[in-house]
Design an enzyme around this catalytic site. Structure first.
Site, PDB file in Angstrom:
ATOM      1  N   HIS A  43      23.465  36.036  64.322  1.00  0.00           N
ATOM      2  CA  HIS A  43      23.462  37.301  65.053  1.00  0.00           C
ATOM      3  C   HIS A  43      23.431  38.441  64.049  1.00  0.00           C
ATOM      4  CE1 HIS A  43      23.971  35.743  69.148  1.00  0.00           C
ATOM      5  NE2 HIS A  43      24.620  34.750  68.549  1.00  0.00           N
ATOM      6  N   ASN A  94      16.950  32.177  66.156  1.00  0.00           N
ATOM      7  CA  ASN A  94      17.479  32.935  67.287  1.00  0.00           C
ATOM      8  C   ASN A  94      18.531  33.938  66.828  1.00  0.00           C
ATOM      9  OD1 ASN A  94      17.016  29.883  68.743  1.00  0.00           O
ATOM     10  ND2 ASN A  94      16.097  31.683  69.674  1.00  0.00           N
ATOM     11  N   ARG A 137       6.363  41.016  54.159  1.00  0.00           N
ATOM     12  CA  ARG A 137       6.959  41.860  53.114  1.00  0.00           C
ATOM     13  C   ARG A 137       8.487  41.824  53.113  1.00  0.00           C
ATOM     14  NH1 ARG A 137       2.462  44.866  54.800  1.00  0.00           N
ATOM     15  NH2 ARG A 137       0.924  45.146  53.131  1.00  0.00           N
ATOM     16  N   GLY A 186      12.711  23.396  72.954  1.00  0.00           N
ATOM     17  CA  GLY A 186      11.363  23.866  73.230  1.00  0.00           C
ATOM     18  C   GLY A 186      11.331  25.233  73.879  1.00  0.00           C
ATOM     19  N   ASP A 207      24.416  24.334  71.625  1.00  0.00           N
ATOM     20  CA  ASP A 207      24.783  25.648  72.138  1.00  0.00           C
ATOM     21  C   ASP A 207      25.046  25.563  73.647  1.00  0.00           C
ATOM     22  OD1 ASP A 207      25.443  28.314  71.857  1.00  0.00           O
ATOM     23  OD2 ASP A 207      23.386  29.051  71.935  1.00  0.00           O
ATOM     24  N   LEU A 210      18.454  34.739  76.909  1.00  0.00           N
ATOM     25  CA  LEU A 210      18.984  33.384  76.833  1.00  0.00           C
ATOM     26  C   LEU A 210      20.482  33.437  76.546  1.00  0.00           C
ATOM     27  CD1 LEU A 210      16.147  31.660  74.801  1.00  0.00           C
ATOM     28  CD2 LEU A 210      16.801  31.099  77.145  1.00  0.00           C
TER      29      LEU A 210
END
Length: 386
Positions: free
Chosen positions: A197, A221, A229, A251, A277, A310
């Site tokens: 995060h 995620n 760059r 997926g 998760d 999500l």
């Protein structure tokens, strides 16, 4: 009853090699060896399986809930017991109940529950994962922005004190909101520090890894992405030699081709390993759940907030293994290692976990030839049978 068990009738994968026409020997909750069928000790109590295979038990380092319980909503030892039992149905024999960003009060309750679970020897419990609250608002994901905040001295002292009461402690922090000195203090106390995060650039993430962070939370995620760059957190993780990374292999969270690219880019000693998760839905038919007062809906293989974000994953570990084998194309043995040996190595517990060599905790899964879970053992005791 003999203290020595000889489990026969299935092919045995010890984490490295296959053994045919052999017995897994279990004594006092640990693996004492693998013996040929003609070399089983006479004093062993035999357990005969009907085909299939025995593989090392799965290890999940990011488990928010299961069995209808979300750890944030019930940070108790009973909740930990329920979560561990729910995931055992899917081959997970060791896990870290995970607390998503919450209040100080809830964090303290979670730490107390973890201490009690360790003292009571809850089957499958190996420590805690505290994911937040010291994260980046820009990469908050499903974490409540009102609860995200910097780490202060009291937070640091609380985490270090908690480590003494737990077999293992993993903390997810953002590289730009927790200083290298704080990372070093956590790591020096024996806490596994994971970067997640985080919207940091690669240099800032690299400084956190240099200070002692050794892991990344759900690769790709809720982190800055790889650019031409600016490599971002993703680039720092893939090029960090000793950095391991969890991966949600459903997926949905990560495109299959991105997974293939990451596997080709990542060389040891740090490895990519599987996490679920999972939220409270695992092992149930729950369609909606609540986190920090917000409703999460389960549909089409995913868990989402009302705005589509999500919120955890509708995933169990045997399905993650199957995805890596059938969809990504990994050899089955490597997919199993991603769910067993590699997370054990990431936590520094590979001496006893993640394989079935002598001295390992006798936690293993009986799979059918079609790779479905038939039974699960933790420390030599059967805890689930289909």
């Amino acid at each position: 009853m003999s203290d020595l068990l000889a489990i026969t009738g299935a092919r045995i994968f010890d984490g490295q090699h296959w053994h045919d026409d052999a017995a897994l020997l279990v004594e006092f909750g640990h693996v004492s060896g693998i013996a040929g069928a003609d070399a089983i000790p006479a004093n062993a109590e035999r357990v005969r399986l009907e085909g299939g295979m025995l593989v090392p038990g799965f290890i999940d380092l990011q488990v928010n809930g299961g069995g209808g319980v979300l750890f944030n909503n019930d940070p108790s030892v009973d909740a930990i017991r329920t979560i561990c039992a729910a995931h055992a149905q899917f081959g997970t024999t060791a896990l870290l109940p995970t607390l998503i960003t919450d209040t100080v009060k809830v964090n303290i309750a979670a730490m107390a529950a973890g201490k009690a679970a360790a003292e009571q020897g809850v089957p499958g419990f190996i420590g805690l994962h505290l994911e937040g609250p010291h994260l980046s608002l820009a990469r908050k994901g499903t974490h409540d922005p009102a609860l995200i905040r910097p780490m202060d001295n009291e937070d640091l002292a609380r985490l270090i004190a908690a480590r003494a009461d737990l077999p293992n402690l993993l903390c997810t922090v953002a590289a730009e909101t927790v200083t290298p000195d704080q990372v070093a203090a956590l790591a020096d106390a024996g806490i596994i520090v994971s970067i997640g995060h985080s919207d940091a650039d690669a240099a800032t993430a690299g400084a956190a890894f240099a200070a002692g962070a050794s892991m990344a939370t759900h690769l790709f995620n809720a982190m800055s992405q790889l650019g031409n760059r600016e490599p971002g957190v993703v680039g720092a993780v893939l090029t960090g030699d000793g950095v391991s990374a969890g991966l949600i292999a459903d997926g949905i969270h990560v495109h299959p081709d991105a997974i293939r690219i990451a596997l080709r880019a990542k060389s040891g000693p740090g490895r990519i390993f599987l996490v679920t998760d999972a939220m409270s839905q695992t092992g149930t038919d729950i369609k909606t759940l609540t986190l920090n007062g917000r409703t999460i809906t389960r549909a089409d293989g995913a868990l989402r907030l009302a705005d589509g974000t999500l919120a955890g994953a509708d995933l169990d570990m045997i399905d993650a293994v199957e995805f890596m084998h059938s969809r990504i194309g990994l050899p089955f043995e490597e997919a199993v290692r991603m769910a067993s040996l590699y997370p054990a190595e990431a936590m520094g517990i590979e001496g006893e976990f993640g394989h079935l060599r002598p001295g390992a905790v006798a936690s293993f899964v009986h799979l059918s030839d079609a790779r479905q879970v038939r039974a699960t053992w933790i420390a030599g005791a059967e805890v689930f049978r289909a």
